[in-house]
Design an enzyme around this catalytic site. Structure first.
Site, mmCIF file in Angstrom:
data_model
loop_
_atom_site.group_PDB
_atom_site.id
_atom_site.type_symbol
_atom_site.label_atom_id
_atom_site.label_comp_id
_atom_site.label_asym_id
_atom_site.label_seq_id
_atom_site.Cartn_x
_atom_site.Cartn_y
_atom_site.Cartn_z
ATOM 1 N NE ARG A 181 -198.345 -74.317 99.214
ATOM 2 C CZ ARG A 181 -199.295 -73.476 99.537
ATOM 3 N NH1 ARG A 181 -200.344 -73.886 100.219
ATOM 4 N NH2 ARG A 181 -199.223 -72.203 99.190
ATOM 5 C CB THR A 182 -199.915 -82.554 99.478
ATOM 6 O OG1 THR A 182 -200.793 -82.256 100.562
ATOM 7 C CG2 THR A 182 -199.908 -84.059 99.236
ATOM 8 C CD GLN A 183 -193.627 -81.234 97.985
ATOM 9 O OE1 GLN A 183 -193.065 -81.480 96.921
ATOM 10 N NE2 GLN A 183 -194.189 -80.068 98.231
#
Length: 260
Positions: free
Chosen positions: A31-33
């Site tokens: 996931r984009t953090q």
């Protein structure tokens, strides 16, 4: 010679059967953090005949002023404007969602169209749905337009699905630097009835100038959108901050106003 690394050293298909190329894509779901290219503040204020929004045209890659022509005020449908701050790629994804939404709405051709409250409810559900999947869209969104009764509409939703409405709203650093200035005109619900379009524009221009002074990820070129209660939408582009002076910086040494 086969230059595709995926084909190097693989077992012979005539001996071991067809090769499973999915092996190269194996791994945990990610996931984009943290956003990579971002836009900063969007500010907005209601006035007696509509809503006015502003956002600068800078998209930053970390501390690098990477793109200076990024439009972050989007006209949606006939009488709604959506302003977005945060990750630019997620902003483009949301823009595509809204374009598809408007196209599907136009299929009906029943004389009705989506207004700002409808688009706002849709975006709030999208943002909360992605947050619930632990895969949020890294944006804060302002939706401006008019209600079904013809009164101005302005509301906010962020990456957590948090929603609220107020006469003055800002995202990013604008929530700290612009809101105090805007609330001099409209501190409470109903105060916008006493604000003219000229007063709202003067406040918007002053806030954008303060943000350029104080926010290192901002730009002195910005766009201003005006959404009137009669349905008229205008977006003025390439507006520049005026009457700026940096002389106050002469006395600053280190952190704070220390005269040395």
């Amino acid at each position: 010679m086969d230059h595709n690394p995926a084909n190097w050293g693989r077992p012979r298909a005539d001996v071991y059967g067809p090769y499973n190329a999915a092996i190269h894509n194996a791994g945990p779901m990610a996931r984009t953090q943290q956003p990579s290219i971002t836009g900063t503040s969007v500010i907005a204020i209601k006035y007696n005949n509509g809503v006015m929004l502003a956002a600068d045209n800078l998209a930053s890659y970390g501390s690098l002023a990477r793109f200076t022509d990024q439009e972050r005020l989007i006209k949606v449908g006939e009488e709604t404007v959506v302003g977005l701050s945060g990750d630019v790629s997620d902003m483009q994804y949301i823009q595509n969602l809204l374009e598809r939404l408007i196209i599907e709405d136009n299929y009906e051709q029943d004389g009705h169209h989506l207004r700002a409250p409808h688009i706002y409810e849709y975006l709030s559900r999208v943002m909360y749905n992605r947050r619930s999947k632990i895969d949020p869209l890294w944006n804060a969104i302002l939706v401006a337009g008019k209600k079904d009764d013809g009164s101005p509409f302005l509301a906010y939703v962020d990456l957590l699905g948090v929603t609220y409405s107020a006469p003055t709203i800002a995202t990013g650093f604008g929530a700290y630097l612009a809101i105090p200035l805007l609330r001099k005109l409209a501190a409470n619900d109903g105060d916008e009835k006493n604000i003219t379009q000229e007063q709202a524009r003067a406040a918007i221009d002053e806030c954008m100038k303060v943000l350029f002074y104080r926010d290192a990820r901002s730009l002195d070129k910005y766009s201003v959108a005006t959404v009137k209660t009669d349905g008229q939408v205008t977006i003025e582009k390439d507006v520049r901050c005026k009457d700026m002076s940096w002389r106050f910086a002469e006395g600053i040494r280190g952190y704070g106003n220390q005269q040395l």
